[in-house]
Scaffold this motif. Structure first.
Motif, mmCIF file in Angstrom:
data_model
loop_
_atom_site.group_PDB
_atom_site.id
_atom_site.type_symbol
_atom_site.label_atom_id
_atom_site.label_comp_id
_atom_site.label_asym_id
_atom_site.label_seq_id
_atom_site.Cartn_x
_atom_site.Cartn_y
_atom_site.Cartn_z
ATOM 1 N N GLU A 106 -11.426 0.985 -4.011
ATOM 2 C CA GLU A 106 -10.029 1.281 -3.683
ATOM 3 C C GLU A 106 -9.120 0.881 -4.837
ATOM 4 O OE1 GLU A 106 -6.402 2.164 -1.673
ATOM 5 O OE2 GLU A 106 -8.446 2.941 -1.624
ATOM 6 N N PHE A 107 -9.435 -0.222 -5.511
ATOM 7 C CA PHE A 107 -8.644 -0.643 -6.664
ATOM 8 C C PHE A 107 -8.736 0.402 -7.779
ATOM 9 C CE2 PHE A 107 -8.072 -3.391 -10.527
ATOM 10 C CZ PHE A 107 -6.752 -3.750 -10.275
ATOM 11 N N VAL A 108 -9.919 0.972 -7.977
ATOM 12 C CA VAL A 108 -10.063 2.043 -8.976
ATOM 13 C C VAL A 108 -9.171 3.223 -8.610
ATOM 14 C CG1 VAL A 108 -11.658 3.755 -9.925
ATOM 15 C CG2 VAL A 108 -12.376 1.374 -9.694
ATOM 16 N N LEU B 261 -6.402 3.111 -6.901
ATOM 17 C CA LEU B 261 -5.023 2.697 -7.155
ATOM 18 C C LEU B 261 -4.706 2.731 -8.653
ATOM 19 C CD1 LEU B 261 -4.853 -0.298 -4.657
ATOM 20 C CD2 LEU B 261 -3.565 1.851 -4.470
ATOM 21 N N LEU B 262 -5.689 2.351 -9.477
ATOM 22 C CA LEU B 262 -5.491 2.425 -10.931
ATOM 23 C C LEU B 262 -5.350 3.878 -11.386
ATOM 24 C CD1 LEU B 262 -8.064 -0.263 -12.154
ATOM 25 C CD2 LEU B 262 -5.576 -0.475 -12.121
ATOM 26 N N ASP B 263 -6.152 4.762 -10.795
ATOM 27 C CA ASP B 263 -6.024 6.190 -11.108
ATOM 28 C C ASP B 263 -4.619 6.678 -10.772
ATOM 29 O OD1 ASP B 263 -8.640 6.357 -11.962
ATOM 30 O OD2 ASP B 263 -9.410 7.129 -10.053
ATOM 31 N N GLN B 264 -4.140 6.250 -9.639
ATOM 32 C CA GLN B 264 -2.797 6.647 -9.196
ATOM 33 C C GLN B 264 -1.733 6.112 -10.148
ATOM 34 O OE1 GLN B 264 -0.990 4.775 -5.546
ATOM 35 N NE2 GLN B 264 -1.207 6.847 -4.738
ATOM 36 N N LEU B 265 -1.865 4.850 -10.563
ATOM 37 C CA LEU B 265 -0.908 4.255 -11.487
ATOM 38 C C LEU B 265 -0.948 4.948 -12.829
ATOM 39 C CD1 LEU B 265 1.147 2.026 -12.163
ATOM 40 C CD2 LEU B 265 -0.773 0.521 -12.698
ATOM 41 N N GLU B 266 -2.139 5.281 -13.304
ATOM 42 C CA GLU B 266 -2.280 5.976 -14.583
ATOM 43 C C GLU B 266 -1.660 7.362 -14.513
ATOM 44 O OE1 GLU B 266 -5.713 6.686 -17.965
ATOM 45 O OE2 GLU B 266 -6.311 6.441 -15.872
ATOM 46 N N PRO C 32 0.805 -1.225 0.000
ATOM 47 C CA PRO C 32 0.000 0.000 0.000
ATOM 48 C C PRO C 32 0.837 1.274 0.000
ATOM 49 C CG PRO C 32 -0.884 -1.588 1.563
ATOM 50 C CD PRO C 32 0.426 -2.137 1.091
ATOM 51 N N ALA C 33 2.011 1.212 0.600
ATOM 52 C CA ALA C 33 2.863 2.406 0.662
ATOM 53 C C ALA C 33 3.459 2.747 -0.701
ATOM 54 C CB ALA C 33 3.984 2.197 1.682
ATOM 55 N N GLU C 34 3.560 1.766 -1.590
ATOM 56 C CA GLU C 34 4.177 1.982 -2.899
ATOM 57 C C GLU C 34 3.148 2.045 -4.022
ATOM 58 O OE1 GLU C 34 7.071 -1.044 -3.456
ATOM 59 O OE2 GLU C 34 8.326 -0.415 -1.758
ATOM 60 N N GLY C 35 1.941 1.551 -3.774
ATOM 61 C CA GLY C 35 0.922 1.540 -4.816
ATOM 62 C C GLY C 35 1.138 0.416 -5.807
ATOM 63 N N LEU C 36 0.292 0.372 -6.802
ATOM 64 C CA LEU C 36 0.410 -0.646 -7.841
ATOM 65 C C LEU C 36 1.622 -0.390 -8.712
ATOM 66 C CD1 LEU C 36 -3.307 -0.942 -9.027
ATOM 67 C CD2 LEU C 36 -2.024 -2.652 -7.727
ATOM 68 N N LYS C 37 2.192 -1.498 -9.212
ATOM 69 C CA LYS C 37 3.336 -1.395 -10.117
ATOM 70 C C LYS C 37 3.037 -2.206 -11.382
ATOM 71 C CE LYS C 37 6.769 -1.072 -6.395
ATOM 72 N NZ LYS C 37 7.987 -1.716 -5.812
ATOM 73 N N ASP D 29 -15.532 -6.690 -15.607
ATOM 74 C CA ASP D 29 -14.898 -6.538 -16.918
ATOM 75 C C ASP D 29 -14.197 -5.188 -17.046
ATOM 76 O OD1 ASP D 29 -15.723 -9.018 -17.661
ATOM 77 O OD2 ASP D 29 -17.321 -8.349 -18.994
ATOM 78 N N GLU D 30 -14.813 -4.148 -16.506
ATOM 79 C CA GLU D 30 -14.195 -2.825 -16.565
ATOM 80 C C GLU D 30 -12.937 -2.776 -15.710
ATOM 81 O OE1 GLU D 30 -17.052 0.159 -15.600
ATOM 82 O OE2 GLU D 30 -18.385 -0.341 -17.280
ATOM 83 N N LEU D 31 -12.968 -3.416 -14.542
ATOM 84 C CA LEU D 31 -11.779 -3.452 -13.676
ATOM 85 C C LEU D 31 -10.649 -4.215 -14.367
ATOM 86 C CD1 LEU D 31 -13.492 -4.319 -10.263
ATOM 87 C CD2 LEU D 31 -12.704 -2.070 -11.028
#
Length: 333
Positions: free
Chosen positions: A317-319, A321-326, A245-250, A266-268
């Motif tokens: 929360e996954f959305v 994290l995806l926003d953060q990764l994007e 969680p401290a690093e986010g998705l990679k 499907d969207e996720l």
């Protein structure tokens, strides 16, 4: 139209149907036509344990071949809305059995070529029907998940009770064991119908699919093209390990989407793959993160994730994290 099946296993690629129960309904879910048939999957095929479906080996041996009832199912299913409880399973078995019956008929017809019957007449070609063609397929179990219901038991009666509806309990009892399979299957079919009607009034049918938008995965389960293609896609990058969680998705991390989500899976999945995450259906110790909203009475993928110390995050929360990764991939966003 509602269909429930009894089978000797859980995967359409290797399991077989041993009974079909089906009811057509009017627009207000009043029963119109009813159909029930025990299916004999063939000599040498293990019909499975009696406690699984309520049919003895003698019952199954006295059933009809699926090819003998396919045309009737086609007439009942074609052009209608099909309601099933767990579409990957039920529609997967219907498609798999229809294709087996069609292939068997094609082989039999090829063997008849060049042969003559009595008086030299050609033998009649065998016709068994086609893969049914419903207009759309509504998955009442997936719709219940999408409604936000906290489902810990996926059997039709348990899901109905979770949604606040009266329904018989499906647990094994001596009384239930004495009931005929025809009765317990019909009870399940009616429960699915009542659940569909309840969902229509309360939250709608968000999990509805056109048959052409579904395809078989490696186990024969009928899933969306998005899901099947994502699971089969080459891995874009090496997996950097478990989600922190401290690093986010990679990019390259492996993710699983559990059934217990209220957003469209499907969207996720599509968005995760677009951001170079690797999607898998079955989690392992190499899985980086599991998306699911079940936090108590864990079952299925959430339970296995907890046992393997794989982080579980809610779909919203996954959305995030995806926003953060994007955003990391596109600093100018």
């Amino acid at each position: 139209m509602v269909v429930t099946l009894q089978t000797n296993g859980i995967h359409p690629s290797s399991g077989r149907v041993v009974s079909v129960d089906a009811i057509t309904f009017s627009a207000d879910f009043t029963p119109v036509d009813k159909f029930h048939q025990v299916i004999n999957p063939g000599d040498g095929v293990d019909p499975g344990p009696v406690h699984l479906h309520g049919l003895s080996h003698e019952d199954v041996a006295g059933g009809r071949n699926f090819g003998h009832v396919l045309s009737q199912l086609d007439r009942m299913l074609d052009g209608r809305t099909l309601f099933v409880h767990d579409a990957p399973f039920t529609w997967g078995f219907i498609v798999a059995e229809a294709k087996r019956a069609m292939n068997a008929a094609a082989r039999a017809n090829r063997s008849r070529r060049g042969r003559g019957g009595k008086n030299g007449r050609a033998r009649r070609r065998r016709k068994v029907g086609h893969v049914p063609q419903p207009e759309r397929i509504v998955d009442t179990l997936a719709c219940a998940y999408r409604s936000g219901a906290a489902i810990t038991d996926t059997r039709p009666g348990a899901v109905a009770r979770t949604l606040g509806m009266p329904a018989p309990r499906a647990g094994a009892t001596t009384t239930r064991a004495k009931r005929a399979e025809r009765d317990t299957s019909r009870e399940a079919t009616m429960t699915v119908a009542r659940t569909a009607a309840h969902l229509e009034r309360t939250s709608g049918w968000p999990a509805a699919y056109a048959p052409e938008d579904l395809s078989a995965d490696k186990l024969g389960l009928q899933r969306s093209h998005v899901r099947v293609d994502a699971a089969a896609a080459p891995r874009p990058l090496d997996n950097p390990g478990v989600f922190d969680p401290a690093e986010g998705l990679k990019p390259g991390q492996e993710f699983v989407v559990a059934d217990e989500v209220s957003l469209d899976p499907d969207e996720l999945i599509a968005r995760g793959v677009k951001l170079r995450l690797a999607y898998v259906e079955k989690l392992s110790r190499q899985t980086s993160i599991v998306v699911g909203n079940l936090t108590a009475d864990l079952r299925g993928k959430a339970m296995h994730a907890a046992r393997k110390d794989i982080p579980i995050v809610r779909d919203d929360e996954f959305v995030r994290l995806l926003d953060q990764l994007e955003g990391q991939a596109d600093p100018g966003r």
